[in-house]
Design a protein around this motif. Structure first.
Motif, PDB file in Angstrom:
ATOM      1  N   LEU A  30     -56.567   4.080 -34.570  1.00 47.29           N
ATOM      2  CA  LEU A  30     -55.829   5.338 -34.613  1.00 47.29           C
ATOM      3  C   LEU A  30     -56.651   6.464 -33.992  1.00 47.29           C
ATOM      4  CD1 LEU A  30     -54.264   5.188 -38.192  1.00 47.29           C
ATOM      5  CD2 LEU A  30     -53.279   4.444 -36.026  1.00 47.29           C
ATOM      6  N   PHE A  31     -57.943   6.541 -34.353  1.00 48.12           N
ATOM      7  CA  PHE A  31     -58.809   7.549 -33.743  1.00 48.12           C
ATOM      8  C   PHE A  31     -58.910   7.336 -32.233  1.00 48.12           C
ATOM      9  CE2 PHE A  31     -60.953   7.720 -38.083  1.00 48.12           C
ATOM     10  CZ  PHE A  31     -60.341   8.925 -38.415  1.00 48.12           C
ATOM     11  N   LEU A  32     -58.969   6.091 -31.825  1.00 50.97           N
ATOM     12  CA  LEU A  32     -59.089   5.774 -30.401  1.00 50.97           C
ATOM     13  C   LEU A  32     -57.868   6.245 -29.626  1.00 50.97           C
ATOM     14  CD1 LEU A  32     -60.654   4.293 -28.132  1.00 50.97           C
ATOM     15  CD2 LEU A  32     -59.386   2.231 -28.757  1.00 50.97           C
ATOM     16  N   VAL A  33     -56.667   5.903 -30.095  1.00 46.89           N
ATOM     17  CA  VAL A  33     -55.463   6.248 -29.350  1.00 46.89           C
ATOM     18  C   VAL A  33     -55.223   7.750 -29.358  1.00 46.89           C
ATOM     19  CG1 VAL A  33     -53.806   6.031 -31.252  1.00 46.89           C
ATOM     20  CG2 VAL A  33     -53.088   5.510 -28.930  1.00 46.89           C
ATOM     21  N   VAL A  34     -55.572   8.432 -30.458  1.00 47.15           N
ATOM     22  CA  VAL A  34     -55.398   9.890 -30.505  1.00 47.15           C
ATOM     23  C   VAL A  34     -56.344  10.576 -29.528  1.00 47.15           C
ATOM     24  CG1 VAL A  34     -55.682  11.940 -31.951  1.00 47.15           C
ATOM     25  CG2 VAL A  34     -54.489   9.949 -32.849  1.00 47.15           C
ATOM     26  N   SER A  35     -57.625  10.189 -29.540  1.00 43.31           N
ATOM     27  CA  SER A  35     -58.605  10.838 -28.659  1.00 43.31           C
ATOM     28  C   SER A  35     -58.304  10.578 -27.194  1.00 43.31           C
ATOM     29  CB  SER A  35     -60.015  10.349 -29.007  1.00 43.31           C
ATOM     30  OG  SER A  35     -60.110   8.942 -28.871  1.00 43.31           O
ATOM     31  N   ILE A  36     -57.977   9.331 -26.845  1.00 45.27           N
ATOM     32  CA  ILE A  36     -57.683   9.014 -25.447  1.00 45.27           C
ATOM     33  C   ILE A  36     -56.439   9.758 -24.974  1.00 45.27           C
ATOM     34  CG2 ILE A  36     -57.001   7.183 -23.848  1.00 45.27           C
ATOM     35  CD1 ILE A  36     -59.900   7.029 -24.559  1.00 45.27           C
ATOM     36  N   THR A  37     -55.414   9.811 -25.795  1.00 46.83           N
ATOM     37  CA  THR A  37     -54.185  10.492 -25.400  1.00 46.83           C
ATOM     38  C   THR A  37     -54.407  11.989 -25.260  1.00 46.83           C
ATOM     39  OG1 THR A  37     -52.948   8.810 -26.617  1.00 46.83           O
ATOM     40  CG2 THR A  37     -51.734  10.753 -25.924  1.00 46.83           C
ATOM     41  N   LEU A  38     -55.214  12.573 -26.149  1.00 48.45           N
ATOM     42  CA  LEU A  38     -55.527  13.996 -26.036  1.00 48.45           C
ATOM     43  C   LEU A  38     -56.237  14.301 -24.724  1.00 48.45           C
ATOM     44  CD1 LEU A  38     -56.709  14.983 -29.630  1.00 48.45           C
ATOM     45  CD2 LEU A  38     -54.847  16.042 -28.336  1.00 48.45           C
ATOM     46  N   VAL A  39     -57.207  13.464 -24.376  1.00 47.94           N
ATOM     47  CA  VAL A  39     -57.950  13.675 -23.127  1.00 47.94           C
ATOM     48  C   VAL A  39     -57.020  13.564 -21.926  1.00 47.94           C
ATOM     49  CG1 VAL A  39     -59.724  12.712 -21.628  1.00 47.94           C
ATOM     50  CG2 VAL A  39     -60.158  12.945 -24.080  1.00 47.94           C
ATOM     51  N   PRO A 291     -46.649  14.927 -32.188  1.00 50.26           N
ATOM     52  CA  PRO A 291     -46.025  16.245 -32.038  1.00 50.26           C
ATOM     53  C   PRO A 291     -46.722  17.321 -32.872  1.00 50.26           C
ATOM     54  CG  PRO A 291     -44.359  14.558 -32.374  1.00 50.26           C
ATOM     55  CD  PRO A 291     -45.682  13.915 -32.647  1.00 50.26           C
ATOM     56  N   PHE A 292     -47.306  16.929 -34.004  1.00 47.63           N
ATOM     57  CA  PHE A 292     -47.991  17.890 -34.876  1.00 47.63           C
ATOM     58  C   PHE A 292     -49.221  18.476 -34.195  1.00 47.63           C
ATOM     59  CE2 PHE A 292     -51.137  18.760 -38.248  1.00 47.63           C
ATOM     60  CZ  PHE A 292     -50.438  19.734 -38.957  1.00 47.63           C
ATOM     61  N   ILE A 293     -49.898  17.701 -33.341  1.00 49.38           N
ATOM     62  CA  ILE A 293     -51.103  18.196 -32.650  1.00 49.38           C
ATOM     63  C   ILE A 293     -50.804  18.578 -31.198  1.00 49.38           C
ATOM     64  CG2 ILE A 293     -52.672  16.912 -34.131  1.00 49.38           C
ATOM     65  CD1 ILE A 293     -52.917  14.786 -31.982  1.00 49.38           C
ATOM     66  N   GLY A 294     -49.528  18.713 -30.859  1.00 53.79           N
ATOM     67  CA  GLY A 294     -49.159  19.200 -29.530  1.00 53.79           C
ATOM     68  C   GLY A 294     -49.037  18.157 -28.453  1.00 53.79           C
TER      69      GLY A 294
END
Length: 420
Positions: A30-39, A291-294
């Motif tokens: 979960l941390f991996l997919v969130v960080s990669i998608t944010l970048v 969507p909560f983190i944009g």
């Protein structure tokens, strides 16, 4: 069936007692997919929404340079900052403070108008005269260079896109100058435009599906990194099998009338369940947390059954690989480093890190043997191409065959090893 249930229950107890292992299995992806998608999403915003500051030196101060400035300022990509000297631009770009600097040469407008006027005049003189009587006179004006200074760390694709865009802009300015020169020669009324300078050939982007979908960072990263997480379960699976062999648990199990296939079946059921839970968590993150983190929301409307169908067989392929590795490996030092490295290799070949079409030809051919590539193509078919179950059956068949082959090899290898 009772033996399979007992084996499954044993694997479930082993897994649930390892709280740290469960955290790694479910939280790290979960941390991996969130960080990669944010970048990646911020990178897309940089290219699409946020203007890139660039430097501009106008040594021309003429009509052409003013047109170039207007086009750059009206562009959604650039924020133009004027500079007085080429040396300052070179230094600012070299140190990485700006990605691009543009230097417009002196007398660009004057020389361009003169060259166009010479060409137009030469063409008009040929009308009514014999072509042989008028020799072709080559202009003595030298070509002008618009200098582009790029930050050394700028990616090659970005450089090519910028050069292509500026080249199109300059070509349009030259064409308009030629039209204007012809008009000035052919009519005394400079206010009347009888040349249609609007482009005749246009490009229209069409998505070849009934429902147009614009891919975003979420739709690309959720399937890719979910597949990466699913295949990473080969590490705890193979390590558990090695532990059982080294601690003597496997020897005690062999004293019971339980086949090796039943032993593997219990592990398959538990870790396949882990893979499906991982997939469900990834979908929930994409639907509710992104969507909560944009970040763009993941659209799974009408796709959930087919998505879990693909995830099921992708999980089978990952479990089969883990069973094979756990059967062959003798120590944790063998299974853990090899498993982690092999998953990364499969991800690289499968297109998780770099799209397959961007790879060299040899690597594109080699990517066809990666089960991650089969699973990723199936996920992209469902997420982005709105296909039905018949279109993903080839990838499903490959994943199923991969699982069957790895399990058969595991059973045969175990029997031969214990027979000798």
């Amino acid at each position: 069936m009772h033996k399979l249930w007992a084996s499954t229950y044993k694997e479930f107890l082993l897994l649930t007692r390892d709280i740290g292992g469960l955290a790694i299995l479910f939280l790290m992806p979960l941390f991996l997919v969130v960080s990669i998608t944010l970048v990646q999403n911020d990178t897309f915003k940089t290219l699409k929404e946020t203007k890139i500051p660039i430097l501009l030196v106008d040594n021309d101060q003429g009509e052409v340079s003013k047109t170039i400035q207007e086009n750059l300022k009206n562009s959604p990509l650039f924020e133009v900052q004027l500079q007085s000297s080429e040396a300052s631009v070179k230094e600012l770009v070299r140190t990485g403070k700006f990605q691009l600097g543009i230097v417009i040469p002196k007398n660009l407008s004057k020389d361009l108008n003169q060259k166009v006027a010479e060409n137009v005049e030469g063409i008009l003189e040929k009308f009514g005269e014999k072509e042989e009587s008028i020799p072709l006179v080559k202009s003595k004006l030298k070509s002008k260079e618009i200098k582009l200074y790029f930050d050394p760390a700028t990616q090659f694709a970005f450089r090519n896109s910028i050069k292509s865009g500026i080249d199109q802009m300059v070509s349009k300015i030259e064409t308009q100058t030629i039209y204007k020169a012809f008009q000035d020669e052919l009519t005394e009324d400079s206010t009347e435009n009888f040349f249609d300078a609007e482009p005749f050939l246009l490009f229209k982007e069409i998505v070849p599906s009934e429902k147009a979908i614009i891919p975003n960072a979420t739709q690309h990263n959720i399937p890719a990194w979910t597949l990466f997480a699913i295949f990473f379960i080969i590490l705890p699976l193979s390590i558990n099998m090695v532990k059982e062999k080294n601690q003597g648990t496997f020897i005690r199990l062999r004293t019971h009338p339980v086949s090796y296939g039943t032993f593997l079946g219990g592990k398959t059921v538990v870790f396949l369940g882990v893979a499906l839970v991982q997939f469900a968590l990834m979908l929930l993150v994409g639907i509710y947390f992104f969507p909560f983190i944009g970040l763009p929301k993941l659209d799974v409307s009408g796709k959930l059954p087919l998505l879990f169908f693909v995830a099921f067989f992708a999980g089978l392929a990952a479990v089969g690989l883990g069973l094979l590795l756990g059967t062959i490996a003798k120590t944790q030092e063998q299974s853990a480093p090899f498993g982690a490295t092999f998953v990364v290799i499969l991800a690289a070949l499968g297109g998780v890190w770099v799209p397959v079409f961007a790879m060299p030809k040899f690597m594109q051919v080699l990517s066809n043997i990666s089960p991650m590539n089969w699973g990723l193509n199936a996920f992209y078919d469902v997420f982005l191409r709105n296909v039905g179950i018949s279109e993903v059956l080839p990838e499903i068949a490959l994943l199923s065959l991969f699982f069957a082959v790895t399990v058969v090899i595991s059973v045969v290898y175990n029997e031969r090893k214990n027979t000798v």
